[in-house]
Design a protein around this motif. Structure first.
Motif, PDB file in Angstrom:
ATOM      1  N   LEU A   1       0.823  -1.211   0.000  1.00 27.77           N
ATOM      2  CA  LEU A   1       0.000   0.000   0.000  1.00 27.77           C
ATOM      3  C   LEU A   1       0.856   1.260   0.000  1.00 27.77           C
ATOM      4  N   GLU A   2       1.916   1.254   0.773  1.00 30.45           N
ATOM      5  CA  GLU A   2       2.812   2.417   0.828  1.00 30.45           C
ATOM      6  C   GLU A   2       3.452   2.677  -0.538  1.00 30.45           C
ATOM      7  N   ASN A   3       3.913   1.614  -1.194  1.00 34.63           N
ATOM      8  CA  ASN A   3       4.531   1.764  -2.512  1.00 34.63           C
ATOM      9  C   ASN A   3       3.514   2.224  -3.548  1.00 34.63           C
TER      10      ASN A   3
ATOM     11  N   LYS B   1       3.535   5.780  -5.703  1.00 38.41           N
ATOM     12  CA  LYS B   1       3.455   5.831  -7.162  1.00 38.41           C
ATOM     13  C   LYS B   1       2.291   6.707  -7.627  1.00 38.41           C
ATOM     14  N   VAL B   2       1.137   6.568  -6.995  1.00 42.27           N
ATOM     15  CA  VAL B   2      -0.043   7.347  -7.400  1.00 42.27           C
ATOM     16  C   VAL B   2       0.152   8.830  -7.080  1.00 42.27           C
ATOM     17  N   VAL B   3       0.566   9.129  -5.863  1.00 43.98           N
ATOM     18  CA  VAL B   3       0.759  10.527  -5.467  1.00 43.98           C
ATOM     19  C   VAL B   3       1.864  11.164  -6.309  1.00 43.98           C
ATOM     20  N   GLY B   4       2.919  10.411  -6.577  1.00 40.11           N
ATOM     21  CA  GLY B   4       4.003  10.922  -7.408  1.00 40.11           C
ATOM     22  C   GLY B   4       3.541  11.262  -8.809  1.00 40.11           C
TER      23      GLY B   4
ATOM     24  N   GLU C   1       9.566  16.579  -7.882  1.00 35.46           N
ATOM     25  CA  GLU C   1       9.149  15.950  -6.634  1.00 35.46           C
ATOM     26  C   GLU C   1       8.240  14.751  -6.924  1.00 35.46           C
ATOM     27  N   GLY C   2       7.335  14.919  -7.866  1.00 35.04           N
ATOM     28  CA  GLY C   2       6.435  13.838  -8.240  1.00 35.04           C
ATOM     29  C   GLY C   2       7.177  12.657  -8.848  1.00 35.04           C
ATOM     30  N   LYS C   3       8.113  12.949  -9.730  1.00 28.28           N
ATOM     31  CA  LYS C   3       8.889  11.873 -10.358  1.00 28.28           C
ATOM     32  C   LYS C   3       9.720  11.132  -9.322  1.00 28.28           C
ATOM     33  N   ALA C   4      10.266  11.866  -8.366  1.00 26.68           N
ATOM     34  CA  ALA C   4      11.063  11.234  -7.313  1.00 26.68           C
ATOM     35  C   ALA C   4      10.198  10.335  -6.437  1.00 26.68           C
ATOM     36  N   GLN C   5       8.999  10.794  -6.102  1.00 26.68           N
ATOM     37  CA  GLN C   5       8.115   9.994  -5.258  1.00 26.68           C
ATOM     38  C   GLN C   5       7.645   8.746  -6.011  1.00 26.68           C
TER      39      GLN C   5
ATOM     40  N   ALA D   1       9.331   7.222  -8.364  1.00 26.17           N
ATOM     41  CA  ALA D   1      10.498   6.337  -8.413  1.00 26.17           C
ATOM     42  C   ALA D   1      10.707   5.624  -7.080  1.00 26.17           C
ATOM     43  N   LYS D   2      10.435   6.314  -5.986  1.00 29.97           N
ATOM     44  CA  LYS D   2      10.546   5.695  -4.659  1.00 29.97           C
ATOM     45  C   LYS D   2       9.584   4.515  -4.540  1.00 29.97           C
ATOM     46  N   GLY D   3       8.361   4.688  -5.008  1.00 31.51           N
ATOM     47  CA  GLY D   3       7.386   3.609  -4.970  1.00 31.51           C
ATOM     48  C   GLY D   3       7.795   2.436  -5.844  1.00 31.51           C
ATOM     49  N   GLN D   4       8.321   2.724  -7.014  1.00 34.11           N
ATOM     50  CA  GLN D   4       8.764   1.660  -7.915  1.00 34.11           C
ATOM     51  C   GLN D   4       9.966   0.926  -7.339  1.00 34.11           C
TER      52      GLN D   4
END
Length: 56
Positions: free
Chosen positions: A7-9, A13-16, A34-38, A40-43
């Motif tokens: 769920l966190e990931n 991805k969605v918020v990013g 910021e969105g692309k970084a978030q 990428a964090k989820g991925q």
């Protein structure tokens, strides 16, 4: 992979993606980055959890 991690990931991805698109509409490069970084964090989180699952 725990449900909480999934769920966190997914959230990251969605918020990013949303931040990236809103930044694009507003021509706000900072928000896009910021969105692309978030996203990428989820991925990356998904990839880490996939590797962990393979070694179980």
């Amino acid at each position: 992979m725990s449900l909480g991690d999934k769920l966190e990931n997914a959230k990251d991805k969605v918020v990013g993606t949303v931040k990236d698109k809103v930044g694009e509409l507003r021509d706000d490069k900072g928000q896009q980055a910021e969105g692309k970084a978030q996203d990428a964090k989820g991925q990356a989180g998904d990839a880490v959890e996939d590797v962990k699952d393979k070694f179980k």
